[in-house]
Design a protein around this motif. Structure first.
Motif, PDB file in Angstrom:
ATOM      1  N   GLY A 107       0.770  -1.094   0.067  1.00  0.00           N
ATOM      2  CA  GLY A 107       0.110   0.079  -0.009  1.00  0.00           C
ATOM      3  C   GLY A 107       1.010   1.215   0.062  1.00  0.00           C
ATOM      4  O   GLY A 107       0.454   2.159  -0.931  1.00  0.00           O
ATOM      5  N   ARG A 108       1.728   1.153   0.829  1.00  0.00           N
ATOM      6  CA  ARG A 108       2.746   2.383   0.866  1.00  0.00           C
ATOM      7  C   ARG A 108       3.518   2.620  -0.498  1.00  0.00           C
ATOM      8  O   ARG A 108       3.734   3.689  -0.916  1.00  0.00           O
ATOM      9  N   ARG A 110       2.499   1.638  -3.541  1.00  0.00           N
ATOM     10  CA  ARG A 110       1.563   2.224  -4.495  1.00  0.00           C
ATOM     11  C   ARG A 110       1.808   3.501  -4.523  1.00  0.00           C
ATOM     12  O   ARG A 110       1.518   4.197  -5.518  1.00  0.00           O
ATOM     13  N   LEU A 111       1.332   4.007  -2.963  1.00  0.00           N
ATOM     14  CA  LEU A 111       1.110   5.736  -3.075  1.00  0.00           C
ATOM     15  C   LEU A 111       2.352   6.384  -3.431  1.00  0.00           C
ATOM     16  O   LEU A 111       2.442   7.444  -4.128  1.00  0.00           O
ATOM     17  N   GLU A 112       3.437   5.933  -3.026  1.00  0.00           N
ATOM     18  CA  GLU A 112       4.630   6.653  -3.127  1.00  0.00           C
ATOM     19  C   GLU A 112       5.186   6.684  -4.687  1.00  0.00           C
ATOM     20  O   GLU A 112       5.803   7.690  -4.900  1.00  0.00           O
ATOM     21  N   ASN A 113       4.755   5.504  -5.270  1.00  0.00           N
ATOM     22  CA  ASN A 113       4.957   5.578  -6.702  1.00  0.00           C
ATOM     23  C   ASN A 113       4.077   5.781  -7.761  1.00  0.00           C
ATOM     24  O   ASN A 113       4.246   5.434  -9.019  1.00  0.00           O
ATOM     25  N   ARG A 114       2.972   6.204  -7.220  1.00  0.00           N
ATOM     26  CA  ARG A 114       1.747   6.722  -7.784  1.00  0.00           C
ATOM     27  C   ARG A 114       1.222   5.507  -8.811  1.00  0.00           C
ATOM     28  O   ARG A 114       0.716   5.631  -9.951  1.00  0.00           O
ATOM     29  N   TYR A 115       1.115   4.203  -8.310  1.00  0.00           N
ATOM     30  CA  TYR A 115       0.441   3.077  -8.981  1.00  0.00           C
ATOM     31  C   TYR A 115      -1.064   3.424  -8.672  1.00  0.00           C
ATOM     32  O   TYR A 115      -1.530   3.516  -7.580  1.00  0.00           O
ATOM     33  N   ASP A 116      -1.810   2.909  -9.680  1.00  0.00           N
ATOM     34  CA  ASP A 116      -3.225   2.782  -9.416  1.00  0.00           C
ATOM     35  C   ASP A 116      -3.966   1.473  -8.718  1.00  0.00           C
ATOM     36  O   ASP A 116      -4.758   1.673  -7.735  1.00  0.00           O
ATOM     37  N   ASN A 153      -7.938  -1.432  -3.578  1.00  0.00           N
ATOM     38  CA  ASN A 153      -6.862  -1.162  -4.390  1.00  0.00           C
ATOM     39  C   ASN A 153      -6.183  -2.596  -5.034  1.00  0.00           C
ATOM     40  O   ASN A 153      -4.961  -2.561  -5.473  1.00  0.00           O
TER      41      ASN A 153
END
Length: 448
Positions: A107-108, A110-116, A153
């Motif tokens: 989860g972290r 995904r957010l840090e690297n802007r994955y959907d 997600n």
């Protein structure tokens, strides 16, 4: 298989999806999933977890996945976890610890690297194993519906495929993959079910996997009906008033399965099934009992269950100096001094207190009530304990906690929003009036 994979993507992926993070262990499922994604043109990255459980073998898994990412020319992310230490510190099984660590990191990342989305390689056979695990541990209807293709997600694009189909695809496309030796160890619940329980059932019913998947589909449809009916009940039972919620006990007990309904209602306020059971058993007890989740506090009142957000403790005492015309903390008050005239009419609004200004000495004190407090209620010449006054006025525990007292030293002037002290009332001798108005807001509402 690729056609079925594309159908899953077109059916379930939001149109705005551009970037997907692939969770890749190096096993056949995640390697096949990666191969399929590489044919779609979707921008992907690969994430690999090293749980530091299998030493050299785990190092080789990590190197294999890193090489795979390099082969496909996609970003590679890896993280090492002290899984056993985390399990001991949090009193979890190693499997559950690995699960928590994995999903938190995904989860972290995904957010840090802007994955959907995060893609996971669970397959149809995993569905059956998960259902049996849930049944063995104890579950409700939701635990019998299996994993969803798209859940928040998390995206599981291989749920249409069985383990045999995935292995055949890997062989047909000459895909290399890693074999996790721990998958053969029956110490783990899932492996025991995979290697011992399911073969026994399959011997009884050669279509066991297909039958269980059909059951999951029926359970899912049954859950949809259940949730539809639950929403109707929720609208009738759960009443929002400001930031608090009330559950009407008489309506709850009229439902066909009040215990289950209460479980479902409290779930959104982060109460565990065990806590919901405790609340249900407390319904017939005296008012005042409290229960706490991570986010909310529940108070059992006479006719309702009251749910409020958990808050930091408030400051105990606030001083109001002479000349103050506006108070903004902890509640909103406005003060004004008036000359007494024949035309002046005392407002009947309980949020406005009118007292004899010449009997008042500043500073005034704004505080919460405390045990032993007493006052002379307006219209009475006898003192009354505040605790008795609250009982007469049917204050709930929460009402009492949220009530503010305006005092002059130890002498109560006003129970804010309710009753003034008779000793400070306006009389025929009054020349000046201190008018204090409480500007009511959502957090301060007394229900009677």
């Amino acid at each position: 298989m690729y056609e079925s994979f594309l159908k899953t993507i077109h059916r379930h992926l939001p149109a705005t999806t551009r970037r997907i993070l692939l969770a890749v262990s190096g096993g056949v499922d995640s390697v096949v999933m990666t191969h399929l994604f590489m044919q779609t043109g979707i921008t992907c990255g690969i994430a690999h977890c090293h749980f530091m459980l299998r030493e050299k073998e785990a190092d080789e898994d990590e190197f294999f996945v890193k090489t795979l990412a390099s082969l496909y020319g996609v970003p590679f992310f890896s993280e090492h976890f002290e899984t056993r230490q985390y399990a001991e510190e949090n009193r979890l099984s190693v499997q559950m610890a690995a699960r928590e660590l994995r999903y938190e990191w995904f989860g972290r990342l995904r957010l840090e690297n802007r994955y959907d989305l995060i893609a996971l390689a669970h397959n149809r056979s995993d569905q059956v194993e998960t259902l049996l695990i849930n049944l063995a541990r104890g579950t409700g209807l939701r635990g019998m519906t299996g994993m969803k293709v798209l859940q928040g997600n998390l995206f599981r694009p291989l749920l249409f495929a069985g383990r045999k189909e995935i292995l055949k695809y890997a062989r047909d496309h000459n895909l290399s993959f890693r074999e996790d030796s721990s998958n053969q160890e029956t110490y783990y619940t899932r492996n025991r079910i995979r290697h011992h329980i399911i073969p026994e059932f399959t011997e009884m019913n050669p279509r066991f996997e297909e039958t269980m998947l059909e059951n999951i589909e029926r359970f899912t449809e049954t859950e949809e009906i259940f949730l539809y009916g639950l929403e109707m009940i929720r609208k009738r039972l759960l009443i929002q008033q400001g930031d608090r919620y009330l559950i009407k006990l008489d309506e709850l007990m009229k439902t066909p399965a009040p215990r289950t309904v209460l479980h479902e209602l409290l779930k959104e306020f982060r109460f565990s099934p065990a806590q919901a059971d405790d609340v249900f058993h407390a319904i017939s007890s005296s008012p005042g009992k409290q229960f706490h989740s991570h986010t909310h506090r529940l108070i059992k009142d006479r006719e309702t269950l009251i749910l409020v957000p958990r808050q930091e403790p408030e400051k105990d005492v606030y001083y109001i100096e002479e000349g103050t015309i506006k108070v903004e903390e902890p509640i909103h008050l406005s003060l004004r001094m008036l000359e007494r005239t024949p035309e002046y009419s005392i407002p009947s609004d309980p949020d406005i207190a009118c007292v004899d200004r010449d009997l008042i000495t500043f500073p005034l004190i704004l505080r919460k009530w405390k045990k032993g407090d007493y006052f002379y209620p307006f219209g009475m010449n006898a003192l009354k304990k505040l605790s008795d006054f609250f009982i007469d006025r049917k204050y709930s525990l929460l009402d009492k906690e949220q009530t503010w007292i305006l005092s002059m030293g130890d002498r109560i002037i006003w129970i804010v929003g309710d009753r003034i002290d008779n000793r400070f009332r306006i009389t025929s001798e009054t020349k000046r009036i201190l008018e204090i108005t409480c500007h009511r807001f959502a957090e301060r509402m007394v229900f009677k």
